[in-house]
Design a protein around this motif. Structure first.
Motif, PDB file in Angstrom:
ATOM      1  N   ALA A 104       0.747  -1.201  -0.032  1.00  0.00           N
ATOM      2  CA  ALA A 104       0.033  -0.114  -0.052  1.00  0.00           C
ATOM      3  C   ALA A 104       0.868   1.301   0.091  1.00  0.00           C
ATOM      4  O   ALA A 104       0.361   2.351  -0.833  1.00  0.00           O
ATOM      5  CB  ALA A 104      -0.785  -0.113   1.294  1.00  0.00           C
ATOM      6  N   ALA A 105       1.897   1.218   0.854  1.00  0.00           N
ATOM      7  CA  ALA A 105       2.819   2.335   0.973  1.00  0.00           C
ATOM      8  C   ALA A 105       3.632   2.627  -0.958  1.00  0.00           C
ATOM      9  O   ALA A 105       3.922   3.964  -0.977  1.00  0.00           O
ATOM     10  CB  ALA A 105       3.762   2.237   2.052  1.00  0.00           C
ATOM     11  N   GLY A 106       4.052   1.634  -1.337  1.00  0.00           N
ATOM     12  CA  GLY A 106       4.599   2.019  -2.499  1.00  0.00           C
ATOM     13  C   GLY A 106       6.006   2.503  -2.114  1.00  0.00           C
ATOM     14  O   GLY A 106       6.395   2.382  -1.007  1.00  0.00           O
ATOM     15  N   SER A 107       6.516   3.003  -3.214  1.00  0.00           N
ATOM     16  CA  SER A 107       7.956   3.320  -3.095  1.00  0.00           C
ATOM     17  C   SER A 107       7.962   5.120  -2.571  1.00  0.00           C
ATOM     18  O   SER A 107       6.963   5.505  -2.743  1.00  0.00           O
ATOM     19  CB  SER A 107       8.868   3.516  -4.478  1.00  0.00           C
ATOM     20  OG  SER A 107       8.922   2.174  -4.901  1.00  0.00           O
ATOM     21  N   PRO A 108       9.287   5.334  -1.926  1.00  0.00           N
ATOM     22  CA  PRO A 108       9.235   6.759  -1.463  1.00  0.00           C
ATOM     23  C   PRO A 108       9.081   7.858  -2.614  1.00  0.00           C
ATOM     24  O   PRO A 108       9.525   7.564  -3.713  1.00  0.00           O
ATOM     25  CB  PRO A 108      10.700   6.664  -0.974  1.00  0.00           C
ATOM     26  CG  PRO A 108      10.951   5.390  -0.355  1.00  0.00           C
ATOM     27  CD  PRO A 108      10.297   4.567  -1.496  1.00  0.00           C
TER      28      PRO A 108
END
Length: 202
Positions: A97-101
């Protein structure tokens, strides 16, 4: 960007440690293990812990409005996304859900320096992280995990403030590692305990 806060003296930490170790080889994940000090008074001094890492966990807690810290805790991409880490499915879902920065500068590196490209973004801290990629089997002789041997991987050995980025291109010289066999990463982070907007292994 996955940060595990744990202690060798915490009996709840081994499952989270194992789950983070299990994802360490994924190319899209940078997993780092930070040893904290607040369990040390309960019979076993963590061999990798530093007050600096405890302070970093507190920075995350204060930024999110939490009045306490605990282990184990996994912080994803800095900021507010945290899970205990003991449930592998929950950890995987949070990472997905967060994915990449995002939102930070492009990072390039040479053997002795790192450069951040110009771009738009909030004023940020640039961190150099040196970590041990090997699995280290640690015999715990006292405390809650006394008698166990626990595997540790990607343990952070150095966390160095290289400088700041505020939108202009900038270059930083890299200090000597001081310990053989360590790998290096660079993180760009907004404020104390804020989101990580860029990260790269170098």
């Amino acid at each position: 960007m996955v940060e595990l806060y744990q202690s060798q003296g915490c009996s709840s930490c081994p499952p989270a440690n194992a789950n983070v170790n299990a994802i360490a080889d994924r190319p899209e994940v940078l997993a780092l293990s930070f040893g904290v000090t607040y369990w040390d008074q309960l019979g076993w001094t963590d061999s990798f812990a530093k007050p600096q890492y405890t302070a970093r966990q507190w920075d995350y807690a204060r930024a999110a409005g939490r009045g306490q810290v605990a282990t184990p805790q996994v912080v994803i991409n800095g900021g507010r996304t945290t899970v205990v880490g003991a449930n592998a499915a929950q950890l995987a879902a949070a990472i997905q859900a967060a994915g990449s920065p995002r939102g930070g500068p492009a990072i390039t590196a040479s053997p002795d320096a790192v450069a951040l490209a110009a771009g738009r973004g909030a004023a940020s801290t640039v961190w150099l992280v040196r970590y041990d990629p090997k699995v280290r089997q640690v015999a715990i002789n006292a405390g809650e995990n006394g008698g166990r041997t626990l595997p540790h991987r990607d343990v952070v050995r150095q966390l160095v403030h290289l400088g700041n980025w505020s939108g202009a291109a900038v270059r930083f010289a890299l200090p000597a590692a001081g310990e053989p066999g360590l790998r290096t990463a660079v993180l760009v982070q907004q404020g104390k305990g804020g989101p990580i907007t860029a990260a790269r292994r170098i």
